[in-house]
Scaffold this motif. Structure first.
Motif, short mmCIF file in Angstrom:
data_model
loop_
_atom_site.label_atom_id
_atom_site.label_comp_id
_atom_site.label_asym_id
_atom_site.label_seq_id
_atom_site.Cartn_x
_atom_site.Cartn_y
_atom_site.Cartn_z
N PHE A 39 0.85 -1.20 0.00
CA PHE A 39 0.00 0.00 0.00
C PHE A 39 0.88 1.25 0.00
O PHE A 39 1.74 1.41 0.88
N GLY A 59 -5.12 3.98 -3.83
CA GLY A 59 -6.08 4.47 -2.85
C GLY A 59 -6.98 5.55 -3.43
O GLY A 59 -6.55 6.33 -4.29
N THR A 84 -5.11 8.21 -0.93
CA THR A 84 -4.94 7.92 0.49
C THR A 84 -5.71 6.66 0.84
O THR A 84 -6.29 6.01 -0.05
N TRP A 85 -5.71 6.30 2.14
CA TRP A 85 -6.37 5.08 2.60
C TRP A 85 -7.23 5.37 3.82
O TRP A 85 -6.89 6.23 4.64
N ASN A 86 -8.32 4.65 3.93
CA ASN A 86 -9.16 4.72 5.12
C ASN A 86 -8.84 3.52 6.01
O ASN A 86 -9.41 2.45 5.83
N PHE A 87 -7.91 3.73 6.93
CA PHE A 87 -7.48 2.65 7.83
C PHE A 87 -7.94 2.87 9.26
O PHE A 87 -7.61 2.08 10.16
N THR A 94 -14.28 0.10 6.55
CA THR A 94 -13.58 0.74 5.44
C THR A 94 -13.79 -0.06 4.17
O THR A 94 -13.79 -1.29 4.18
N ASP A 147 -11.65 -0.09 1.85
CA ASP A 147 -10.35 -0.44 1.29
C ASP A 147 -9.95 -1.89 1.54
O ASP A 147 -9.17 -2.46 0.77
N GLY A 195 0.22 4.00 4.14
CA GLY A 195 0.13 2.65 3.58
C GLY A 195 0.52 1.58 4.57
O GLY A 195 -0.01 0.47 4.55
N MET A 230 -2.46 1.11 6.57
CA MET A 230 -3.44 0.35 5.81
C MET A 230 -3.08 -1.12 5.76
O MET A 230 -3.96 -1.99 5.79
N TYR A 256 -5.51 -3.99 6.94
CA TYR A 256 -5.90 -5.10 6.06
C TYR A 256 -5.71 -6.45 6.74
O TYR A 256 -6.63 -7.28 6.74
#
Length: 267
Positions: free
Chosen positions: A58, A90, A94-97, A102, A104, A134, A137, A141
């Protein structure tokens, strides 16, 4: 002319005949998954048939997968070690962590499913990595969808260590700079420098840490390693260094070497 073309295809080596498998998307050209996309990069010298370990990486904030597949410390490591590099893009770069709720995580699941349609992947050697946002993220994940992941390789980014994760990778590896001012080094109570991996130590029921000493691949940066191997399940590795917010030279390559049973080399 047609006969010569058919003969050429029949006698071609597997790598020439079928590679790259994703002929419409490769390297800088993104692969589409619904309304989103990812990038993929094969290792050097792949024969087009041997199942490939996978590094799902990521990207950092304000970046995209194009940076990852061209990054010396990421792609430079996978290309030399027979690892397929997969770099999702993303939303909004960007990322939604921040929480389990989420989009993602299911997106990354779909990315891996799509990759498996185009490449012969080694499902026992799927690694998840990330840098900065990342890195966080990557933690998110594997927290939500990590039961089939061989290892987490996170760089300078994580989630709250007080979270309870429904799933977990087989092992977790994390590196963080003690002077990181972008995603601050997460010290624990009384300055506990092992706190960055407290979540996995608890999830794996680990006990005593084993110092593994210092190591480096460049003379200007020394990393110190702690390991937890006396766990009920899995194991944890934490590398720290005196620097700031960056991917240390050789760190991803060394982790892959160790996970793949190779003698660590640089680059």
């Amino acid at each position: 002319m047609i006969y010569r073309l058919l003969l050429l295809l029949m006698t071609a080596t597997p790598a020439f005949a079928i590679g790259p498998w994703n002929t419409e998307c490769h390297g800088d050209t993104a692969c589409q998954v619904g309304d989103r996309s990812y990038h993929v990069l094969e290792p050097d010298g792949w024969d087009g048939e041997t199942p490939l370990p996978v590094l799902l990486h990521f990207h950092g904030w304000a970046r995209q997968g194009t940076v990852v597949v061209n990054h010396e410390r990421i792609a430079g490591a996978t290309k030399l070690r027979g690892v397929l590099l997969v770099a999702p893009n993303g939303l909004g770069k960007t990322w939604n962590f921040w929480s389990a709720d989420t989009r993602d995580v299911p997106f990354a699941d779909r990315v891996l499913e799509d990759v498996a349609k185009h490449y012969p992947i080694d499902r026992d050697r799927i690694y998840v990595s990330g840098y900065s946002y990342g890195g966080a993220m990557a933690w998110r994940y594997v927290c939500q969808s990590g039961d089939d992941i061989a290892a987490l390789l996170a760089v300078a980014g994580s989630i709250q260590q007080t979270e309870t994760c429904p799933e977990a990778p087989a092992e977790a590896r994390h590196v963080h700079g003690l002077r990181d001012k972008v995603m601050d080094f997460p010290y624990g109570a009384n300055g506990d420098a092992t706190y960055p991996v407290a979540l996995w130590r608890g999830a794996y029921d680990c006990h005593d840490a084993t110092p593994r000493g210092d190591w480096s691949v460049e003379p200007f940066l020394t990393l110190s390693r702690m390991e937890w191997t006396d766990c009920a399940q899995g194991q944890v590795v934490l590398d720290t260094h005196p620097g700031g917010h960056f991917i240390p030279h050789g760190w991803i390559g060394r982790q892959l070497d160790e996970l793949l049973g190779r003698t660590p080399t640089y680059p």
